[in-house]
Design an enzyme around this catalytic site. Structure first.
Site, short mmCIF file in Angstrom:
data_model
loop_
_atom_site.label_atom_id
_atom_site.label_comp_id
_atom_site.label_asym_id
_atom_site.label_seq_id
_atom_site.Cartn_x
_atom_site.Cartn_y
_atom_site.Cartn_z
CD GLU A 180 -4.01 9.33 3.12
OE1 GLU A 180 -3.68 9.13 4.30
OE2 GLU A 180 -4.67 8.51 2.46
CG HIS B 69 2.89 5.44 6.02
ND1 HIS B 69 2.63 5.40 7.39
CD2 HIS B 69 1.81 6.03 5.46
CE1 HIS B 69 1.43 5.91 7.62
NE2 HIS B 69 0.92 6.31 6.47
CG HIS C 116 0.48 10.06 7.21
ND1 HIS C 116 -0.52 9.37 6.55
CD2 HIS C 116 0.17 11.37 7.08
CE1 HIS C 116 -1.40 10.22 6.07
NE2 HIS C 116 -1.00 11.47 6.38
CG HIS D 272 -1.67 -1.22 1.49
ND1 HIS D 272 -2.61 -1.70 0.61
CD2 HIS D 272 -1.62 -2.14 2.49
CE1 HIS D 272 -3.12 -2.83 1.07
NE2 HIS D 272 -2.54 -3.12 2.20
CG HIS E 133 -0.73 8.40 2.14
ND1 HIS E 133 -1.54 7.29 2.11
CD2 HIS E 133 -0.33 8.53 3.43
CE1 HIS E 133 -1.64 6.78 3.34
NE2 HIS E 133 -0.91 7.51 4.15
CB THR F 102 -5.98 7.74 5.95
OG1 THR F 102 -4.66 7.21 5.70
CG2 THR F 102 -5.89 8.99 6.79
CB THR F 103 -5.13 2.44 5.19
OG1 THR F 103 -4.48 2.09 6.41
CG2 THR F 103 -4.29 3.42 4.42
N1 LIG Z 1 -2.31 6.50 6.99
S1 LIG Z 1 -2.31 6.48 8.59
O1 LIG Z 1 -1.18 7.24 9.11
O2 LIG Z 1 -3.61 6.91 9.05
C1 LIG Z 1 -2.08 4.83 9.14
C2 LIG Z 1 -1.15 4.58 10.15
C3 LIG Z 1 -0.95 3.25 10.61
C4 LIG Z 1 -1.70 2.21 10.05
C5 LIG Z 1 -1.48 0.82 10.55
O3 LIG Z 1 -0.65 0.60 11.42
N2 LIG Z 1 -2.21 -0.18 10.02
C6 LIG Z 1 -1.96 -1.58 10.43
C7 LIG Z 1 -2.57 -1.88 11.77
C8 LIG Z 1 -3.77 -1.32 12.19
C9 LIG Z 1 -4.31 -1.68 13.44
C10 LIG Z 1 -3.65 -2.58 14.27
C11 LIG Z 1 -2.43 -3.11 13.85
O4 LIG Z 1 -1.77 -3.98 14.64
C12 LIG Z 1 -1.89 -2.78 12.60
C13 LIG Z 1 -2.63 2.48 9.04
C14 LIG Z 1 -2.82 3.80 8.58
ZN LIG Z 2 -0.74 7.39 6.14
#
Ligand SMILES: NS(=O)(=O)c1ccc(C(=O)NCc2cccc(O)c2)cc1
Ligand SMILES: [Zn+2]
Length: 259
Positions: A106, A94, A119, A64, A96, A197-198
């Site tokens: 975003e 990371h 981010h 992603h 976007h 946001t994902t």
């Molecule tokens: N784009 S964002 O910064 O909002 C963002 C930051 C982190 C994550 C993320 O860590 N996703 C994987 C995840 C989510 C919940 C629990 C987990 O253990 C892992 C997703 C989006």
């Molecule tokens: Zn992000």
């Protein structure tokens, strides 16, 4: 599989609410920021970043985005101050970005997008034992959002490493990188309560969006677009770009502004 999601026509942001109903929740991110409607809050202190002892571990393509992970077993790299009641530990950062230099960020500001957004993801290790636990709690995460508009001198350290993580699932060592070099000079910011946001889109994020964009060149952005969403073993090579979610409804939330 059920939890498969992406940014394409069939698996993109407009389809996420099928598997993740919270997508239509009351504190979703990103949002369009209207500076004149943000409430200036004199009690909002400066953001304090203690990244000097941070330990980056690796850089990876997770299908992603491109993610740099950090050692988060102690409080060696934390963000605090601003809207935060205690220090939050740096877990990863990371990006976007868009296609051909147009949209990509975003968050937007008065309907205007930047080419890309960085981010820096932190979690509340004072209240929670693991990132996963914090990621599902209303005050679990704090993400620092940095807009990226046109040449950045330090970014070459990231863009030079991108060829090593072209395919989904690839991971390579990436040590000794301090993300402080990616930040603009002034850390004036907007802040509001939002979400990932994902997927899983958990409503667990205190967003801190820095007003001043950092400069990246079109050439540097182009290197992000050499990444692909797909694995090396797959036939197609789907260029990784436009991995951003569009702005979501504010639903009565207040955006506060630091001085
Ligand atoms: N784009 S964002 O910064 O909002 C963002 C930051 C982190 C994550 C993320 O860590 N996703 C994987 C995840 C989510 C919940 C629990 C987990 O253990 C892992 C997703 C989006
Ligand atoms: Zn992000």
């Amino acid at each position: 599989t059920g939890n498969q999601w992406g940014y394409g026509k069939d698996d993109g942001p407009s389809a996420w609410n099928k598997n993740y109903p919270v997508a239509d929740g009351d504190r979703q991110s990103p949002i369009d920021i209207l500076p004149h409607q943000a409430r200036h809050d004199p009690n909002l202190g400066p953001i304090v970043l203690n990244y000097d002892r941070c330990t980056s571990i690796n850089i990876a393509n997770n299908g992603h985005s491109v993610v740099v992970e950090f050692e988060d077993s102690d409080d060696r790299s934390v963000i605090q101050g601003g809207p935060l009641d205690n220090p939050y530990r740096l877990k990863q950062f990371h990006f976007h970005w868009g296609g051909k230099g147009c949209h990509g960020s975003e968050h937007t500001v008065e309907g205007n997008s930047y080419a890309s957004e960085l981010h820096l993801v932190h979690w509340n290790a004072v209240k929670f034992k693991t990132f996963g636990e914090a990621a599902s709690a209303p005050d679990g995460l704090a993400v620092l959002g940095i807009f990226r508009s046109d040449e950045h001198r330090w970014l070459h350290m990231i863009t030079d490493a991108l060829y090593t993580v072209k395919f989904k699932g690839s991971v390579t060592d990436f040590k000794g990188f301090n993300p402080k070099c990616l930040l603009p000079s002034s850390l004036h910011y907007w802040t509001y309560l939002g979400s990932l946001t994902t997927p899983p889109l958990h409503e667990s994020v205190t967003w801190i969006v820095v007003k001043e964009p950092m400069i990246v060149s079109e050439k540097q952005l182009g290197k992000f677009r050499t990444l692909v969403f797909t694995g090396e073993e797959e036939d197609e090579r789907t260029r990784m770009e436009n991995n951003f979610r569009p702005p979501q409804l504010l639903k009565g939330r207040t955006v506060r502004s630091s001085n």
